[in-house]
Design a protein around this motif. Structure first.
Motif, PDB file in Angstrom:
ATOM      1  N   ARG A 116     -10.793  -2.669   5.139  1.00 32.64           N
ATOM      2  CA  ARG A 116     -10.474  -1.652   4.122  1.00 32.64           C
ATOM      3  C   ARG A 116     -11.644  -0.700   3.975  1.00 32.64           C
TER       4      ARG A 116
ATOM      5  N   VAL B  66      -6.362   1.166   5.102  1.00 31.19           N
ATOM      6  CA  VAL B  66      -6.354  -0.163   5.715  1.00 31.19           C
ATOM      7  C   VAL B  66      -6.307  -0.030   7.232  1.00 31.19           C
TER       8      VAL B  66
ATOM      9  N   GLY C 104      -9.841   3.496   0.645  1.00 35.10           N
ATOM     10  CA  GLY C 104      -8.617   2.760   0.373  1.00 35.10           C
ATOM     11  C   GLY C 104      -7.744   2.540   1.588  1.00 35.10           C
TER      12      GLY C 104
ATOM     13  N   ASN D 166     -14.108  -6.418   4.858  1.00 28.77           N
ATOM     14  CA  ASN D 166     -13.263  -6.994   5.897  1.00 28.77           C
ATOM     15  C   ASN D 166     -13.059  -8.494   5.736  1.00 28.77           C
TER      16      ASN D 166
ATOM     17  N   SER E  99       0.806  -1.223   0.000  1.00 27.06           N
ATOM     18  CA  SER E  99       0.000   0.000   0.000  1.00 27.06           C
ATOM     19  C   SER E  99       0.840   1.275   0.000  1.00 27.06           C
TER      20      SER E  99
END
Length: 215
Positions: A213, A160, A158, A200, A59
């Motif tokens: 997320r 996390v 987006g 999830n 990410s």
């Protein structure tokens, strides 16, 4: 401790033997954690640490928040994936143990990107105006729902969020748990699953990681 560590050590060894190597600084930190703390099991394990590093690298977050530093093992794993201009803010309230993460943070290549604060996470989240694109929570379980609700306004699409210990040694299977920590973890898992703003998955690694997320 994971299911495989307890019930199938041969499988746990197999998994460990087929996981990317642990950086030398983390090996030393893990060893010192077991030598100098009374609850070394609280450290993120080797395999979980590699998962955190891989997720972070995938990410490339610019702003990470960690709630619950302990000795800083997970902090350094998450820092591996930071954007070159990024930072990780890690919060804890244990002043007596603070010397240990500070020592390893200073030694690491990410020393200039780590903001270690001895501060209550609830106070921090109520005061900050920052947005975070990666959040890892491994702290007092009785505050898990509070953390989730306070974090929501600080994440965009987006982002996390990871909660650790969400299987709670299998206690989440209890229908009417008496202990508050178990009740709160069950409440969190249910609330996340029903929240349409998030997607999830609970990963059964070690004691369970809730991977979330923001849509």
């Amino acid at each position: 401790m994971s299911f495989f560590e307890e019930q199938c050590p041969e499988m746990d060894r197999y998994l460990g033997n087929h996981t990317s190597g642990e950086p030398e600084i983390l090996k030393r930190l893990r060893k010192e954690t077991f030598q100098k703390t009374t609850q070394p099991h609280m450290i993120s394990g080797y395999q979980q640490g590699r998962l955190l590093a891989i997720l972070s690298k995938m990410s490339r977050p610019k702003n990470i928040l960690e709630i619950g530093t302990f000795t800083g093992y997970a902090t350094l794993c998450l820092a591996e994936g930071l954007d070159r201009e990024g930072k990780i803010t890690t919060l804890d309230v244990n002043e007596e143990l603070a010397y240990l993460p500070k020592k390893y943070f200073a030694e690491s290549e990410f020393s200039g990107q780590i903001d270690f604060q001895l501060k209550d996470a609830n106070d921090f989240l109520e005061e900050t105006a920052e947005f975070f694109d990666f959040v890892f929570i491994d702290a007092d379980k009785e505050n898990y729902m509070t953390y989730f609700n306070l974090i929501k306004p600080h994440v965009k699409s987006g982002a996390v969020i990871l909660f650790d210990n969400v299987l709670w040694y299998g206690k989440v299977l209890e229908e009417n748990p008496k202990k508050k920590a178990t009740q709160i973890i069950k409440e969190l898992n249910e609330a996340v699953t029903k929240d349409t703003d998030f997607e999830n998955l609970i990963l059964p690694l070690r004691d369970g990681l809730h991977l979330i997320r923001k849509k």
